[in-house]
Enzyme design. Structure first.
Site, PDB file in Angstrom:
ATOM      1  N   LYS A 199       0.816  -1.225   0.000  1.00  0.00           N
ATOM      2  CA  LYS A 199       0.000   0.000   0.000  1.00  0.00           C
ATOM      3  C   LYS A 199       0.849   1.273   0.000  1.00  0.00           C
ATOM      4  O   LYS A 199       0.449   2.287  -0.550  1.00  0.00           O
ATOM      5  CB  LYS A 199      -0.942   0.007   1.203  1.00  0.00           C
TER       6      LYS A 199
ATOM      7  N   ASN B 153      -4.771   2.002  -1.850  1.00  0.00           N
ATOM      8  CA  ASN B 153      -5.289   0.624  -1.868  1.00  0.00           C
ATOM      9  C   ASN B 153      -6.038   0.357  -3.165  1.00  0.00           C
ATOM     10  O   ASN B 153      -6.679  -0.675  -3.313  1.00  0.00           O
ATOM     11  CB  ASN B 153      -6.206   0.372  -0.667  1.00  0.00           C
TER      12      ASN B 153
END
Ligand code: ATR
Length: 281
Positions: free
Chosen positions: A65, A86
């Site tokens: 991420k 994300n």
């Protein structure tokens, strides 16, 4: 065939392919949702393989991420402030990084549970990546008070300092019984973002807050989704407190991603049911 997928390592636990594919089928969108289990060494070359017009986008999960911030072409303002993405969207061959963890969490609270965060008092347990995205989004929604409780107090303080730039005074405390008494006595929403209570996690049997301290009139939200009923959710139900399980945040970050990829309203219930089925199988 158009491609969407989830990027992470390892991915054996991920149920995103099941509920995203269910949504694609529902809308008869001709695209396949892939599992892209890519090692860190192969991450740069993976990005070369997705740069074409058949690539619609991707979900990004642990451990990429933060790493993907540098690999996409643009990032949204909220992803920049949270410091993680994300979700990737291919916008005319420009890869744009979004963060739908926080916005999905808020959407579940509002649309599924009718909880309006503005002016509410919130306690967040944990100070990692998930806590950051949730805290950021709750502050954007105008909460009136935030306490961050973490095992490692310095990490809670660092997160509070970073978020205070947004104008709200934030209390950071150590996660233990004594220090939790005061914040738990006057709070509207409690969110567990730690892995305490997670199946195969560091402490699967326990609740992050002592069951006897769980207030009856606050919403108890555990973002852990496996098991569906964590020790915290079980203890809160025994106290007859309202509860929100972790599957909602998982599904709603996916709902927001689906809408960014397809510009089509996501079939929320179909996605939730498919996620629940995948978790049980
Ligand atoms: P994520 O991105 O999923 O939030 P993370 O950044 O690794 O993951 O953060 C994990 C959070 O769970 C942290 O707040 C961590 O506490 P520390 O900062 O003290 O490490 C918390 N956590 C994990 N295992 C824990 C445990 N057994 N007891 C208490 N807190 C725990």
């Amino acid at each position: 065939m158009k491609r969407i997928g989830i990027l992470g390592y390892p991915l054996s636990h991920s149920i995103s392919p099941e509920f995203q594919q269910a949504a694609l089928y529902h809308h008869e969108i001709k695209a396949t949702f892939h599992r892209w289990e890519v090692t860190a060494d192969d991450l740069n070359s993976f990005f070369e393989t997705i740069r074409d017009s058949n690539f619609i986008g991707a979900s990004v999960t642990i451990p990429y991420k933060e790493k993907c911030l540098d690999l996409v072409d643009e990032i949204t303002e909220s992803a920049r402030l949270i410091g993680a993405i994300n979700c990737i969207v291919n916008r005319d061959n420009v890869l744009v990084g979004h963060n739908t963890d926080g916005s999905g969490f808020i959407r579940a609270l509002k649309t599924k549970y009718g909880f309006e965060p503005s002016d509410k008092k919130v306690l967040i347990i944990g100070a990692g990546g998930a806590a950051k995205a949730i805290a950021y989004s709750l502050i954007q929604e105008g909460i009136s008070q935030l306490t961050i409780a973490n095992r490692t107090i310095t990490r809670a303080e660092e997160l509070a300092q970073r978020l205070e730039r947004n104008g709200l005074k934030i209390n950071s405390i150590k996660l233990d019984k004594q220090t939790l008494v005061a914040p738990l006595s006057n709070v509207d929403l409690i969110v567990n973002t730690t892995s305490i209570g997670m199946k195969n996690g560091p402490d699967p049997q326990h609740s992050p807050i002592p069951p006897d301290l769980i207030p009856q009139n606050a919403i108890i939200n555990d973002i852990v989704y496996n098991p569906i009923e964590t020790p915290l959710i079980k203890a809160a139900k025994l106290k007859q407190a309202p509860t929100i399980g972790g599957l909602d945040m998982l599904v709603y970050q996916g709902v927001e991603a689906f809408e960014l990829w397809t510009k089509t309203l996501a079939p929320e219930t179909i996605m939730y049911d498919a996620a629940q089925k995948a978790l049980r199988s």
